[in-house]
Motif scaffolding. Structure first.
Motif, PDB file in Angstrom:
ATOM      1  N   VAL A 287      13.418  11.865  12.846  1.00 59.63           N
ATOM      2  CA  VAL A 287      12.789  13.422  12.852  1.00 59.63           C
ATOM      3  C   VAL A 287      11.746  13.590  11.864  1.00 59.63           C
ATOM      4  CG1 VAL A 287      13.167  15.788  13.045  1.00 59.63           C
ATOM      5  CG2 VAL A 287      14.873  14.253  14.055  1.00 59.63           C
ATOM      6  N   ILE A 288      12.298  13.034  10.721  1.00 59.60           N
ATOM      7  CA  ILE A 288      11.767  13.042   9.450  1.00 59.60           C
ATOM      8  C   ILE A 288      10.630  11.728   9.270  1.00 59.60           C
ATOM      9  CG2 ILE A 288      11.741  13.103   7.101  1.00 59.60           C
ATOM     10  CD1 ILE A 288      13.744  15.384   7.049  1.00 59.60           C
ATOM     11  N   ASP A 289       9.249  11.853   8.946  1.00 61.33           N
ATOM     12  CA  ASP A 289       8.601  10.514   8.892  1.00 61.33           C
ATOM     13  C   ASP A 289       8.392   9.927   7.657  1.00 61.33           C
ATOM     14  OD1 ASP A 289       7.635  10.421  12.120  1.00 61.33           O
ATOM     15  OD2 ASP A 289       7.866  12.674  11.476  1.00 61.33           O
ATOM     16  N   VAL A 290       8.068  10.832   6.715  1.00 62.64           N
ATOM     17  CA  VAL A 290       7.697  10.274   5.426  1.00 62.64           C
ATOM     18  C   VAL A 290       8.301  11.083   4.403  1.00 62.64           C
ATOM     19  CG1 VAL A 290       5.307  10.232   6.317  1.00 62.64           C
ATOM     20  CG2 VAL A 290       5.740  11.818   5.009  1.00 62.64           C
ATOM     21  N   VAL A 291       8.402  10.368   3.041  1.00 63.33           N
ATOM     22  CA  VAL A 291       9.127  11.009   1.847  1.00 63.33           C
ATOM     23  C   VAL A 291       7.810  11.220   1.026  1.00 63.33           C
ATOM     24  CG1 VAL A 291      10.579  10.806  -0.373  1.00 63.33           C
ATOM     25  CG2 VAL A 291      11.446  10.225   1.908  1.00 63.33           C
ATOM     26  N   GLU A 292       7.550  12.620   0.644  1.00 63.69           N
ATOM     27  CA  GLU A 292       6.297  12.810  -0.139  1.00 63.69           C
ATOM     28  C   GLU A 292       7.105  13.525  -1.455  1.00 63.69           C
ATOM     29  OE1 GLU A 292       5.042  15.235   3.071  1.00 63.69           O
ATOM     30  OE2 GLU A 292       5.650  16.911   2.353  1.00 63.69           O
ATOM     31  N   SER A 293       6.004  13.143  -2.581  1.00 61.63           N
ATOM     32  CA  SER A 293       6.801  13.741  -3.662  1.00 61.63           C
ATOM     33  C   SER A 293       6.670  15.156  -3.926  1.00 61.63           C
ATOM     34  CB  SER A 293       6.434  12.754  -4.965  1.00 61.63           C
ATOM     35  OG  SER A 293       5.148  13.228  -5.434  1.00 61.63           O
ATOM     36  N   ASP A 294       5.437  15.723  -3.678  1.00 66.56           N
ATOM     37  CA  ASP A 294       5.055  17.057  -3.937  1.00 66.56           C
ATOM     38  C   ASP A 294       4.996  17.115  -5.386  1.00 66.56           C
ATOM     39  OD1 ASP A 294       4.117  19.604  -3.689  1.00 66.56           O
ATOM     40  OD2 ASP A 294       6.189  20.667  -3.067  1.00 66.56           O
ATOM     41  N   HIS A 295       4.746  16.053  -6.129  1.00 67.75           N
ATOM     42  CA  HIS A 295       4.371  16.221  -7.629  1.00 67.75           C
ATOM     43  C   HIS A 295       3.481  17.358  -8.124  1.00 67.75           C
ATOM     44  CE1 HIS A 295       3.584  13.706 -11.273  1.00 67.75           C
ATOM     45  NE2 HIS A 295       2.458  14.227 -11.247  1.00 67.75           N
ATOM     46  N   ALA A 296       4.096  18.048  -8.802  1.00 67.32           N
ATOM     47  CA  ALA A 296       3.514  19.445  -9.059  1.00 67.32           C
ATOM     48  C   ALA A 296       3.875  19.707 -10.570  1.00 67.32           C
ATOM     49  CB  ALA A 296       3.950  20.583  -8.297  1.00 67.32           C
ATOM     50  N   PRO A 297       3.131  18.987 -11.531  1.00 65.75           N
ATOM     51  CA  PRO A 297       3.254  19.276 -13.058  1.00 65.75           C
ATOM     52  C   PRO A 297       2.891  20.486 -13.413  1.00 65.75           C
ATOM     53  CG  PRO A 297       1.538  17.981 -12.660  1.00 65.75           C
ATOM     54  CD  PRO A 297       1.978  17.941 -11.320  1.00 65.75           C
ATOM     55  N   HIS A 298       3.867  21.254 -14.363  1.00 60.09           N
ATOM     56  CA  HIS A 298       3.506  22.418 -15.110  1.00 60.09           C
ATOM     57  C   HIS A 298       4.100  22.055 -16.420  1.00 60.09           C
ATOM     58  CE1 HIS A 298       2.715  25.028 -11.595  1.00 60.09           C
ATOM     59  NE2 HIS A 298       3.626  24.505 -10.947  1.00 60.09           N
ATOM     60  N   THR A 299       3.440  22.806 -17.583  1.00 59.72           N
ATOM     61  CA  THR A 299       3.872  22.074 -19.054  1.00 59.72           C
ATOM     62  C   THR A 299       5.171  22.878 -19.042  1.00 59.72           C
ATOM     63  OG1 THR A 299       3.008  24.369 -19.816  1.00 59.72           O
ATOM     64  CG2 THR A 299       1.565  22.485 -19.965  1.00 59.72           C
ATOM     65  N   TRP A 300       6.215  22.272 -19.879  1.00 59.26           N
ATOM     66  CA  TRP A 300       7.518  22.716 -20.319  1.00 59.26           C
ATOM     67  C   TRP A 300       7.248  24.189 -20.614  1.00 59.26           C
ATOM     68  CZ3 TRP A 300      11.702  22.450 -17.864  1.00 59.26           C
ATOM     69  CH2 TRP A 300      12.837  22.686 -18.672  1.00 59.26           C
TER      70      TRP A 300
ATOM     71  N   GLY B  76       0.700  -1.376   0.001  1.00 60.34           N
ATOM     72  CA  GLY B  76       0.064  -0.006  -0.035  1.00 60.34           C
ATOM     73  C   GLY B  76       0.668   1.299  -0.010  1.00 60.34           C
ATOM     74  N   ALA B  77       1.818   1.345  -0.939  1.00 59.73           N
ATOM     75  CA  ALA B  77       2.529   2.763  -1.013  1.00 59.73           C
ATOM     76  C   ALA B  77       1.486   3.872  -1.239  1.00 59.73           C
ATOM     77  CB  ALA B  77       3.542   2.604  -2.057  1.00 59.73           C
ATOM     78  N   LEU B  78       1.808   4.991  -0.409  1.00 59.23           N
ATOM     79  CA  LEU B  78       0.903   5.957  -0.357  1.00 59.23           C
ATOM     80  C   LEU B  78       1.816   7.341  -0.439  1.00 59.23           C
ATOM     81  CD1 LEU B  78      -1.792   7.582   0.466  1.00 59.23           C
ATOM     82  CD2 LEU B  78      -1.035   7.455   2.863  1.00 59.23           C
ATOM     83  N   ASP B  79       1.519   7.971  -1.420  1.00 57.66           N
ATOM     84  CA  ASP B  79       2.093   9.696  -1.592  1.00 57.66           C
ATOM     85  C   ASP B  79       1.362  10.718  -0.969  1.00 57.66           C
ATOM     86  OD1 ASP B  79       3.286  11.823  -2.145  1.00 57.66           O
ATOM     87  OD2 ASP B  79       4.238  11.333  -4.026  1.00 57.66           O
TER      88      ASP B  79
END
Ligand code: DOR
Ligand code: ZN
Length: 360
Positions: free
Chosen positions: A224-237, A8-11
């Motif tokens: 101290v840090i609990d999770v890795v989150e991507s902050d996936h934030a697409p913008h067009t090139w 169950g990988a969760l971002d």
């Protein structure tokens, strides 16, 4: 093959766009990217047009996600700069979302609130979901102090500096109920990379110094840090080439392979990598720790080069282009259905379920 199984990988931090920003990415393309990156579920941020800050905004997003999502999902409510929603409405909204996001610094979407508003939003949040903050500089301590003062549980998103790591460590040791997330771009790049990254290095919070970056790794190792989150934030090139450069980079398809590359390099253990992308986010965001028939198989003995042409995200670029990584996603299974196998997304639009339908 050397397979690691992630349940169950969760971002918990993605900007899927969609609706009026579908030209940047939509719920079908970006959840395909989630599957290709090895995630079975994602939590979508509220800074969209329309914003997810009231019942209309929430219904519009849930309707669109329901028809288009290929993986499971939850939705973040956003705190609106115009003030706290009436109590009864907030209580109802809280049952349909994973938590509320407070934007305490300028970024994409115009939902920035002031320090005094932050305290009111923290005080009035009824739960059960998490209070999360985008905080930079001084606003980190304002958020942590508000959590401590009101005895609320919170998550500090994408921490980026040695100082923020120290502040979180201090608050955790005093019993403040806080967790912290970090993004792969802050772990792997720093301000010295800006000339070569160009617009690919523009995001919020911005890239820090080499010693900030080291403190983030240390924060992971010390818990101290609990999770890795991507902050996936697409913008067009094209948008990224324009001025002002929009903040944000895609990350759903690169985070898990980059983490297993860090395992290979001896920075963290494989167990810690699994904790960061599955065990801890599932616990923090109130999800079943062992969802039936829902897992990812990563071949951690396979090496490949990140190639932006083969990405599923509709923006088709990544700051990690050309990097050699260890870790190929072989199979993703959701509720016993194979949804991704050997490079191919198999889940149809609308396959995904809302994990917070009637959350209490
Ligand atoms: O870089 C970022 N992009 N940081 C944010 O806080 C928002 C995100 C976006 O939505 O583009
Ligand atoms: Zn974000």
């Amino acid at each position: 093959m050397s397979l690691v199984r992630i349940v169950g990988a969760l971002d918990p931090h993605v900007h899927l766009r969609g609706m009026e920003w579908a030209h940047k990415g939509d719920f079908a393309t970006e959840t395909a990217a989630a599957l290709a990156g090895g995630y079975t579920a994602v939590l979508d941020m509220p800074n969209t047009p329309p914003p997810t800050t009231d019942s209309q905004g929430l219904e519009r997003k849930l309707d669109d996600l329901g028809r288009n999502a290929r993986c499971d999902y939850g939705v973040w409510l956003g705190a609106h700069p115009s003030g706290v929603r009436p109590e009864a409405e907030l209580a109802l909204l809280a049952r349909g979302v994973c938590g509320i996001k407070l934007y305490c610094g300028h970024t994409t979407g115009g939902l920035t609130i002031t320090a005094s508003q932050m305290d009111r939003h923290v005080a009035s949040w009824p739960g059960p979901g998490v209070l999360a903050a985008h905080a930079e500089g001084e606003s980190v301590s304002v958020f942590l102090t508000a959590l401590a003062r009101h005895g609320k549980r919170g998550h500090l998103c994408h921490i980026d500096t040695a100082r923020a790591v120290a502040e979180v460590a201090e608050h955790k040791s005093r019993g403040t109920k806080v967790t912290a997330g970090v993004c792969p771009h802050h772990l792997l790049f720093c301000d010295r990379d800006l000339p070569s990254l160009g617009p690919r290095g523009v995001m919020k919070p911005p890239l820090g110094t080499p010693s900030d970056r080291e403190a983030l790794w240390e924060g992971i190792r010390r818990g101290v840090i609990d999770v890795v989150e991507s902050d996936h934030a697409p913008h067009t090139w094209d948008e990224k080439l324009g001025l002002p450069t929009p903040f944000g980079v895609p990350g759903l398809e690169t985070t898990i392979p980059l983490l297993f590359t860090a395992v290979r390099e001896g920075r963290i253990t494989a167990d810690r990598a699994v904790e960061l992308v599955s065990v801890a986010p599932r616990r923090i965001f109130g999800l079943d720790p062992r969802p039936a028939g829902t897992y990812t198989l990563v071949d951690v003995g396979a090496r490949r080069t990140i190639n932006q042409e083969s990405l599923y995200t509709s923006c088709r670029w990544t700051p990690f282009s050309g990097m050699e990584v260890w870790g190929v996603i072989r199979r993703v299974v959701i509720r016993r259905t194979v949804v991704f196998e050997d490079g191919e997304v198999l889940a149809p639009k609308g396959f995904g379920s809302n994990l917070y339908d009637n959350f209490c």
